[in-house]
Design a protein around this motif. Structure first.
Motif, PDB file in Angstrom:
ATOM      1  N   SER A   1      45.586  19.777  25.617  1.00  0.00           N
ATOM      2  CA  SER A   1      46.130  19.394  24.307  1.00  0.00           C
ATOM      3  C   SER A   1      47.651  19.302  24.319  1.00  0.00           C
ATOM      4  N   GLY A   2      48.295  19.629  25.457  1.00  0.00           N
ATOM      5  CA  GLY A   2      49.740  19.468  25.564  1.00  0.00           C
ATOM      6  C   GLY A   2      50.504  20.767  25.737  1.00  0.00           C
ATOM      7  N   MET A   3      49.841  21.904  25.660  1.00  0.00           N
ATOM      8  CA  MET A   3      50.536  23.177  25.826  1.00  0.00           C
ATOM      9  C   MET A   3      50.818  23.428  27.302  1.00  0.00           C
ATOM     10  N   THR A   4      51.879  24.197  27.543  1.00  0.00           N
ATOM     11  CA  THR A   4      52.144  24.626  28.915  1.00  0.00           C
ATOM     12  C   THR A   4      51.118  25.696  29.309  1.00  0.00           C
TER      13      THR A   4
ATOM     14  N   ASP B   1      33.077  36.420  32.055  1.00  0.00           N
ATOM     15  CA  ASP B   1      34.241  35.952  31.280  1.00  0.00           C
ATOM     16  C   ASP B   1      34.825  34.655  31.828  1.00  0.00           C
ATOM     17  N   TYR B   2      34.547  34.356  33.093  1.00  0.00           N
ATOM     18  CA  TYR B   2      35.216  33.228  33.752  1.00  0.00           C
ATOM     19  C   TYR B   2      34.994  31.894  33.042  1.00  0.00           C
ATOM     20  N   PRO B   3      33.744  31.513  32.727  1.00  0.00           N
ATOM     21  CA  PRO B   3      33.564  30.199  32.066  1.00  0.00           C
ATOM     22  C   PRO B   3      34.331  30.090  30.749  1.00  0.00           C
ATOM     23  N   ASP B   4      34.336  31.164  29.967  1.00  0.00           N
ATOM     24  CA  ASP B   4      35.018  31.134  28.678  1.00  0.00           C
ATOM     25  C   ASP B   4      36.522  30.979  28.857  1.00  0.00           C
ATOM     26  N   ILE B   5      37.092  31.711  29.842  1.00  0.00           N
ATOM     27  CA  ILE B   5      38.546  31.634  30.087  1.00  0.00           C
ATOM     28  C   ILE B   5      38.930  30.234  30.546  1.00  0.00           C
ATOM     29  N   VAL B   6      38.181  29.677  31.504  1.00  0.00           N
ATOM     30  CA  VAL B   6      38.518  28.348  32.043  1.00  0.00           C
ATOM     31  C   VAL B   6      38.431  27.288  30.948  1.00  0.00           C
ATOM     32  N   TYR B   7      37.350  27.335  30.176  1.00  0.00           N
ATOM     33  CA  TYR B   7      37.158  26.311  29.139  1.00  0.00           C
ATOM     34  C   TYR B   7      38.295  26.336  28.112  1.00  0.00           C
ATOM     35  N   LYS B   8      38.624  27.536  27.610  1.00  0.00           N
ATOM     36  CA  LYS B   8      39.668  27.633  26.584  1.00  0.00           C
ATOM     37  C   LYS B   8      41.038  27.254  27.144  1.00  0.00           C
TER      38      LYS B   8
ATOM     39  N   MET C   1      46.185  16.617  37.935  1.00  0.00           N
ATOM     40  CA  MET C   1      45.618  17.960  37.798  1.00  0.00           C
ATOM     41  C   MET C   1      44.569  18.038  36.694  1.00  0.00           C
ATOM     42  N   ASN C   2      44.687  17.146  35.700  1.00  0.00           N
ATOM     43  CA  ASN C   2      43.721  17.220  34.607  1.00  0.00           C
ATOM     44  C   ASN C   2      42.294  17.020  35.106  1.00  0.00           C
TER      45      ASN C   2
END
Length: 403
Positions: free
Chosen positions: A269-272, A255-262, A348-349
């Motif tokens: 995109s600007g969300m907290t 699950d890790y790659p999917d969680i990190v990517y999303k 951080m980005n």
């Protein structure tokens, strides 16, 4: 010194010692012998390996050196020594020849002297050839009888006679009562063989008897097998728990790659971070309701969100999330999220994008491992299928040959 150097030094030491021993054996002159010592009578043959040197060359000769045999003049003393040894053993567990109540001990050989022993009894109805005292002898006791021990060495032999008295074995206490009751039961069994039931005696010599069916106690078996089952259950449950932990760890890694990517995509995109976290949980709940599939990584994220809703700080919830997952990847990612919340987007980005690239590599690695595991699981069915194919091809061929 590393392991390779130690190994080389050990091999060199063995080679040096071997070479020194070989040189010593080559240059040390062998002592010439003129005779061979035989084993004493009864000790058996000896394997002899000799080298003979002649003008024509050297030869190896191997043979069996036979033991020494007694001279005729020695045999009287040997027989007497054998008789002395028999005097100490022939009574067996009996204390005296005047009160024989148990079986005698009739050895067939006297190994240390090389003699054989043949036993003869006055009546085999009383004492058998193996020294057993018969029931008939004990029932007729007391009585006197004789036995003869014939000591043999080759064609020479000498006989010795022993007199003994067989007496009734005097029982004491409970054993006497037990044997008496048993004798009474056997007597009644003989008398009442035509009856459907055998009446057990209620008294014996004035002693009241109460009979019960003897049952083996069950508690030792319950104790042993119960504890074994408990230990087995413990180890099975522990193995199951460890397997669950292992399976959960694998699911978290998947699950890790999917969680990190999303999550990085939403944060970029600007969300907290919290908003992106809530969005992922919202999407996961919808997917879970539709498919019923549970994903461990998202379940841990949902638990972290509940902690935030119950008043735990956002930073502490991310820290707990990394600890619960117990994986270096998740711990590192939770640290990046904490820094993102503290410092904002400054610098951080790039770190988050690097984590996305690392997670993509992890995704490929997980896919490769799954493929390898699938191939291993398919190995046994493939072997089984191959055996079936061979059987289908070979059995008709063999049947046609036999016809």
């Amino acid at each position: 010194m590393d392991k390779k150097k130690k190994l080389a030094a050990g091999i060199a030491a063995v080679c040096v010692v071997t070479a020194l021993l070989g040189l010593k054996n080559f240059f040390t002159p062998k002592e010439q012998i003129q005779s061979l010592e035989r084993n004493s009578p009864g000790e058996g043959e000896t394997a002899v390996n000799l080298e003979v040197r002649t003008d024509e060359g050297n030869f190896s000769i191997d043979f069996q050196l036979e033991e020494r045999i007694y001279e005729a003049s020695e045999l009287d003393g040997v027989f007497e020594e054998g008789k002395k040894w028999l005097d100490t053993v022939w009574l067996g567990d009996n204390t005296s020849s005047d009160s024989v109540t148990q079986n005698l001990y009739f050895p067939e050989r006297i190994p240390h002297l090389g003699l054989t022993v043949q036993w003869k009894t006055e009546s085999y109805r009383l004492i058998q050839s193996d020294g057993k005292v018969t029931e008939e002898a004990l029932s007729r006791a007391p009585l006197n009888t004789k036995i003869r021990a014939v000591l043999k060495y080759g064609e020479f032999e000498k006989s010795y006679d022993y007199e003994l008295r067989i007496v009734e074995n005097v029982l004491q206490g409970d054993e006497e009562l037990k044997q008496g009751i048993l004798k009474e039961v056997k007597s009644r069994q003989t008398e009442e063989r035509t009856q459907n039931e055998m009446i057990l005696p209620d008294t014996f010599n004035g002693t009241k008897l109460e009979w019960y069916v003897r049952e083996d106690p069950v508690w030792p078996k319950i104790f042993i097998f119960g504890n074994l089952i408990l230990v087995l259950i413990y180890f099975v449950s522990e193995e199951k728990r460890m397997q669950q932990i292992k399976d959960k760890s694998k699911e978290l890694e998947r699950d890790y790659p999917d969680i990190v990517y999303k999550l990085v995509l939403l944060v970029s995109s600007g969300m907290t971070v919290k908003g992106a976290w809530e969005k992922l949980i919202y999407d996961y709940r919808k997917e879970k309701n539709n498919t019923g599939k549970v994903r461990c990584g998202y379940e841990e994220m949902e638990m972290a969100l509940r902690e935030m809703n119950y008043g735990i700080s956002e930073l502490k919830a991310y820290e707990n999330f990394g600890k619960r997952c117990a994986s270096q990847n998740y711990i590192r990612f939770s640290s990046l999220l904490i820094q993102q919340v503290k410092r904002g987007a400054r610098g951080m980005n790039q770190l988050l994008m690097q984590e996305v690239m690392a997670s993509e590599i992890l995704r490929k690695e997980n896919a490769r491992k799954c493929a390898e595991e699938a191939g291993t699981k398919l190995l046994f069915p493939m072997v089984l299928l191959m055996a079936v194919v061979f059987a289908v091809l070979m059995i008709p061929a063999f049947l046609s040959i036999s016809i």
